[in-house]
Design a protein around this motif. Structure first.
Motif, PDB file in Angstrom:
ATOM      1  N   TYR A 607       0.842  -1.188   0.000  1.00  0.00           N
ATOM      2  CA  TYR A 607       0.000   0.000   0.000  1.00  0.00           C
ATOM      3  C   TYR A 607       0.879   1.241   0.000  1.00  0.00           C
ATOM      4  O   TYR A 607       1.984   1.241   0.583  1.00  0.00           O
ATOM      5  N   GLN A 608       0.353   2.314  -0.617  1.00  0.00           N
ATOM      6  CA  GLN A 608       1.061   3.581  -0.610  1.00  0.00           C
ATOM      7  C   GLN A 608       0.068   4.715  -0.911  1.00  0.00           C
ATOM      8  O   GLN A 608      -0.982   4.487  -1.500  1.00  0.00           O
ATOM      9  N   PHE A 609       0.399   5.915  -0.458  1.00  0.00           N
ATOM     10  CA  PHE A 609      -0.434   7.084  -0.742  1.00  0.00           C
ATOM     11  C   PHE A 609      -0.216   7.508  -2.180  1.00  0.00           C
ATOM     12  O   PHE A 609       0.929   7.619  -2.636  1.00  0.00           O
ATOM     13  N   LEU A 610      -1.323   7.751  -2.885  1.00  0.00           N
ATOM     14  CA  LEU A 610      -1.246   8.284  -4.225  1.00  0.00           C
ATOM     15  C   LEU A 610      -1.456   9.802  -4.188  1.00  0.00           C
ATOM     16  O   LEU A 610      -0.797  10.553  -4.909  1.00  0.00           O
ATOM     17  N   GLN A 611      -2.388  10.234  -3.327  1.00  0.00           N
ATOM     18  CA  GLN A 611      -2.628  11.658  -3.100  1.00  0.00           C
ATOM     19  C   GLN A 611      -2.885  11.849  -1.614  1.00  0.00           C
ATOM     20  O   GLN A 611      -3.469  10.974  -0.951  1.00  0.00           O
ATOM     21  N   LEU A 612      -2.450  12.994  -1.113  1.00  0.00           N
ATOM     22  CA  LEU A 612      -2.612  13.256   0.308  1.00  0.00           C
ATOM     23  C   LEU A 612      -2.661  14.760   0.506  1.00  0.00           C
ATOM     24  O   LEU A 612      -1.825  15.495  -0.052  1.00  0.00           O
ATOM     25  N   THR A 613      -3.636  15.223   1.277  1.00  0.00           N
ATOM     26  CA  THR A 613      -3.770  16.660   1.504  1.00  0.00           C
ATOM     27  C   THR A 613      -2.578  17.191   2.266  1.00  0.00           C
ATOM     28  O   THR A 613      -1.971  18.202   1.897  1.00  0.00           O
ATOM     29  N   ASP A 614      -2.198  16.503   3.315  1.00  0.00           N
ATOM     30  CA  ASP A 614      -1.064  16.943   4.136  1.00  0.00           C
ATOM     31  C   ASP A 614      -0.192  15.727   4.405  1.00  0.00           C
ATOM     32  O   ASP A 614      -0.594  14.798   5.126  1.00  0.00           O
ATOM     33  N   ALA A 615       1.002  15.686   3.796  1.00  0.00           N
ATOM     34  CA  ALA A 615       1.881  14.530   3.935  1.00  0.00           C
ATOM     35  C   ALA A 615       2.485  14.409   5.311  1.00  0.00           C
ATOM     36  O   ALA A 615       3.023  13.343   5.659  1.00  0.00           O
ATOM     37  N   THR A 616       2.442  15.489   6.097  1.00  0.00           N
ATOM     38  CA  THR A 616       3.054  15.448   7.434  1.00  0.00           C
ATOM     39  C   THR A 616       2.075  14.985   8.495  1.00  0.00           C
ATOM     40  O   THR A 616       2.454  14.853   9.667  1.00  0.00           O
ATOM     41  N   LEU A 617       0.830  14.734   8.093  1.00  0.00           N
ATOM     42  CA  LEU A 617      -0.192  14.458   9.099  1.00  0.00           C
ATOM     43  C   LEU A 617      -0.481  12.970   9.246  1.00  0.00           C
ATOM     44  O   LEU A 617      -0.751  12.496  10.342  1.00  0.00           O
ATOM     45  N   PHE A 618      -0.379  12.209   8.126  1.00  0.00           N
ATOM     46  CA  PHE A 618      -0.761  10.791   8.170  1.00  0.00           C
ATOM     47  C   PHE A 618       0.381   9.923   7.628  1.00  0.00           C
ATOM     48  O   PHE A 618       1.161  10.358   6.780  1.00  0.00           O
ATOM     49  N   SER A 619       0.425   8.693   8.105  1.00  0.00           N
ATOM     50  CA  SER A 619       1.379   7.686   7.612  1.00  0.00           C
ATOM     51  C   SER A 619       0.616   6.437   7.237  1.00  0.00           C
ATOM     52  O   SER A 619      -0.443   6.154   7.814  1.00  0.00           O
ATOM     53  N   LEU A 620       1.161   5.673   6.284  1.00  0.00           N
ATOM     54  CA  LEU A 620       0.515   4.460   5.788  1.00  0.00           C
ATOM     55  C   LEU A 620       1.508   3.311   5.857  1.00  0.00           C
ATOM     56  O   LEU A 620       2.620   3.404   5.304  1.00  0.00           O
ATOM     57  N   ASP A 621       1.145   2.231   6.534  1.00  0.00           N
ATOM     58  CA  ASP A 621       1.993   1.022   6.579  1.00  0.00           C
ATOM     59  C   ASP A 621       1.841   0.295   5.252  1.00  0.00           C
ATOM     60  O   ASP A 621       0.717  -0.074   4.870  1.00  0.00           O
TER      61      ASP A 621
END
Length: 825
Positions: A607-621
């Motif tokens: 899994y990985q982020f494709l789009q994110l409003t704020d990259a400093t706010l959330f993390s994805l395992d």
């Protein structure tokens, strides 16, 4: 007259007195004798006493000796008056070969001037040995010289004289030579060499003698010289053969030029007297001379014509050896050559009957050929033996005299040997034996005695799923060692039903070459393997066959896209989640779960982020899909957070699916997951100073945003043509890990970068985050990344712009600016 006479008389008296005065100045001659080679300083005589002079007057009168030939051999001791040796005197140097040697010397006195002369005789001593002019005397004397002949020798020289010169000569003991000493007119001695016994060069070719010369001195001295007498050869020896008679055996039919014998004669003489020529004597017949060749230089005899025992059994010849000296001498020998009968007739072989082909199942003992043999010779030379190779499956049987049958002794197998070359070898019992041979070829005819053979007993064939119908899977060719129709093979699949489906509906095999084909497209998720048998049958009578097991394994292909099952959403819809703003760092916001229908390797999901409003706010395992907070929410963070999560499998090429999650934050505790807890909301309290700073920052931001708008409009007016670009005037920019982004960005280490996402509709939002510590700004445009799957319901694209703004007085705030209309190319 008387007066004149008296005056004249006075003059004569005065003249006489004057002459007498002058004459008296030179004394009479004195004689001394001394031996040569006296030591320096040796006293010869007391000169003052001999002259009757006082010793003390010698210095006053400056007495001295005159010098002879620049050498001062004698000197005077002025204190004692002795005459002594100043330098060694060599009589041979001064007087050479003279018998007597005198030195005339004078002593000079001054005040008054007077001269005394004396003779010094140098006596010889024996200080030189006799010496020959040459140390080696060489003489050449013929061996025919008669005893009594004289040969002059060089005499020895001795520089001494008298008794000290050469007195006699001596010669070393020899039974052939002696010497005779003679005296010359001048008294010198010389010797003659006299031959006293006949010489024989063949016995002793060189005589070495030593001649010694002795003088008469005491003690006597001597000198030697070597006499080398070389005896010259005369032709006094006749050539001699090693043997008086020779007996040789040769075989008939010997090749022309074959070596017979080499005769050797020797001559004890030398030079031309020892050079020997060989020839046939007059007693040798012309026939013999025609049959054999004699080399006149080395005595070698070779065959000139073919020797035939039936024509002549013996040849006799007389050979003469003659030297080349004056009055040539010769020697003879007798040569007898016996001819040995040879087995010169080859045995003969005749094939009376022969069967050229037989079947490979012919019975053992069958006769396939009849042969006969014969030889024209007699005795053992006429007895013939016949045989064949023991490795062949055949045997010879003697049926009658000189007749033989060829029979089969072992079972035949055409697959091992298809034909035999049978060689009959006939040999007689002569010495040496003669032989002959003849070869026949026997062809073995084939019968159908071999079943087809597959290279393997079990075939495992991997087949990739989604294969094209009719594709070649493998070749199952078998081999049959038989020939012709017994070798022609037919292939077919043994029928077997699987779930009411026949194997012939799934697979097809070429009956001629065994190529196996797939008749349908296989799906790994439905069918994973097949097991059936293939048979190969030849065309013989009766036909033979064999079969092989075939195991078809369907290999998985990455043909299934991951399916996101949690959080579930309808196709293209957005999953909405609500979370409190007061949650802590590490809080579980959501969990994405995707499944893949492929095999284990291809179904491994990341899994990985494709789009994110704020990259400093959330993390994805990337492995379990858990979305957690990286920090707590602040008053600057937007109330609505949008994220696009990409689920990608491990295939090649990889397949993926996306889900869009919209998070809404509320100021009250919302229970999202069981592991979250309620946290009271905290409100930001603005001070007056902060309010002024916000107003200032907003004014500056507004100016910068207006600049951005002008820049975007200018870019929209100058579109760049692209071959692969769609006609729609929208750009979609999605940041993803594996995509390649062409970026032209001015990077400043002093500026914070900002991300600007424009909404999918004409009216969008610009989210400004992370203020810059220093003045300055930077706009970065990122072109659209192609090849991505859109998950939004609308076809609108997203444009990302990096914005850098000023920060004043270190205040960090977030603002949202709405635009009524945006135009993109």
């Amino acid at each position: 007259m008387a007066t004149r006479d008296s005056e004249q008389t006075k003059r004569y008296v005065l003249f006489f007195l004057l002459f007498s005065a002058v004459f008296n100045k030179v004394f009479s001659v004195t004689h001394y004798a001394i031996p040569e080679e006296m030591k320096e300083g040796s006293v010869v005589a007391n000169l003052a006493a001999d002259l009757g002079l006082a010793v003390n007057s010698l210095t006053e009168r400056n007495v001295r000796l005159d010098i002879i030939a620049n050498k001062k051999y004698l000197n005077i001791n002025k204190e004692t008056g002795d005459l002594y040796i100043a330098e060694k005197i060599d009589r041979e140097y001064l007087c050479s070969s003279k018998i007597s040697c005198f030195l005339k010397m004078g002593v000079i006195f001054e005040n008054p001037l007077r001269i005394f002369n004396f003779d010094l005789e140098i006596l010889d001593i024996n200080d030189n040995a006799p010496n020959f002019r040459w140390d080696k005397i060489e003489l050449d004397i013929s061996e025919s010289a008669s005893p009594g002949e004289r040969f002059s020798l060089n005499n020895a020289l001795d520089p001494d004289v008298g008794l000290n010169t050469v007195k006699t000569y001596y010669l070393t003991e020899s039974q052939h030579f002696t010497i005779e000493v003679q005296t010359g007119r001048d008294g010198s001695k010389f010797a003659d060499l006299i031959l006293i016994k006949d010489l024989d060069r063949e016995v002793q070719a060189v005589h070495n003698l030593v001649l010694t010369a002795v003088d008469g001195g005491v003690p006597a001295r001597s000198g030697t010289a070597t006499i080398i007498v070389r005896v010259l050869d005369v032709n006094d020896n006749a050539p001699r053969f090693d043997q008086e008679s020779y007996i040789i055996n040769i075989t008939e039919n010997s090749a022309v030029g074959s070596f017979v014998i080499k005769l050797n004669a020797t001559d004890l003489d030398e030079g031309s007297n020892a050079e020997i020529k060989y020839s046939f004597s007059l007693y040798t017949s012309e026939k013999t001379q025609e049959m054999f060749n004699l080399n006149s230089d080395n005595g070698e005899i070779r065959i000139r014509e073919i020797i035939n025992f039936e024509e002549s059994t013996i040849y006799e010849m007389d050979i003469e050896a003659k030297d080349q000296g004056y009055k040539a001498l010769s020697g003879q020998c007798k040569l007898t050559i016996f001819v040995i009968d040879m087995n010169d007739n080859h045995p003969e072989l005749s094939i009376k009957s022969f069967q050229t082909t037989v079947k490979e199942d012919v019975a053992v003992g069958t006769v396939i050929a009849l042969v006969s043999v014969r030889d024209k010779d007699s005795g053992d030379n006429g007895i013939v033996d016949i045989h064949i190779s023991k490795l062949l499956p055949f045997q010879l049987k003697n049926t009658s005299e000189n007749y033989y049958e060829l029979v089969i002794s072992e079972a035949l197998d055409r697959e091992k040997v298809s034909e035999y070359d049978i060689t009959f070898i006939v040999t007689d019992r002569g010495t040496p034996p003669l032989s002959d041979n003849e070869t026949i070829t026997l062809e073995i005819l084939d019968i159908n005695d071999n079943a087809p053979l597959f290279p393997k007993s079990f075939y495992t064939i991997p087949v990739m799923e989604n294969n094209a119908p009719g594709s070649l899977l493998s070749s199952l060719a078998a081999f049959d060692p038989d020939l012709h129709e017994n070798q022609y093979l037919v292939y077919f699949i043994i029928e077997k039903e699987i779930v009411n489906t026949s194997m012939s509906m799934l697979f097809s095999i070429n009956p001629e070459n065994g190529d196996l084909y797939a008749l349908k497209t296989f799906d790994y998720e439905r069918e994973k393997e097949f097991l059936f048998h293939v048979e190969a049958r030849d065309s013989g009578v009766p036909p033979l066959s064999s079969n092989v097991t075939v195991h078809i394994i369907i290999v998985d292909q990455n043909d299934n896209t991951p399916v996101i099952v949690s959080p579930w959403s309808a196709l293209g819809s957005v999953v909405e989640e609500v979370i409190p703003r007061s949650i802590d760092k590490g809080h579980l916001v959501s969990k994405v779960i995707a499944i893949d229908g492929d095999s284990v390797h291809n179904s491994r999901i990341t899994y990985q982020f494709l789009q994110l409003t704020d990259a400093t706010l959330f993390s994805l395992d990337q492995y379990n899909g858990e979305i957690r907070t990286m920090r707590m929410f602040s008053y600057r963070d937007a109330r609505h957070q949008r994220m696009v999560v990409l689920a990608k499998d491990n295939g090649d090429p990889a397949l993926s699916a996306t889900v869009t999650i919209k998070l809404s934050t509320v100021e009250q505790a919302v229970k999202v997951y069981s592991d979250t807890m309620e946290v009271p909301l905290e409100y930001d309290i603005f001070s007056d100073l902060n309010l002024y700073l916000v107003i200032s920052l907003g004014a500056v931001s507004f100016l910068l945003l207006m600049t951005i708008l002008v820049t975007i409009v200018l870019k929209c007016q100058k579109p760049k043509p692209t071959k692969a670009a769609p006609p729609a005037c929208r750009n979609s920019i999605i940041s993803q890990r594996n995509s390649t982004i062409a970026d032209s960005t001015l990077i400043s280490s002093d500026a914070y970068w900002y991300s600007l996402f424009l909404a999918e509709t004409r009216k969008g939002k610009v989210v400004v985050r992370q203020p810059v510590p220093k003045a300055g700004y930077l706009i970065s445009s990122i072109p659209r990344s192609t090849g991505l799957t859109e998950t939004s319901e609308s076809a609108a694209s997203t444009l990302q712009v990096n914005l850098y703004i000023f920060s004043f007085m270190g205040v960090e705030k977030s603002y949202c600016v709405s635009f009524e209309y945006l135009c993109f190319c």
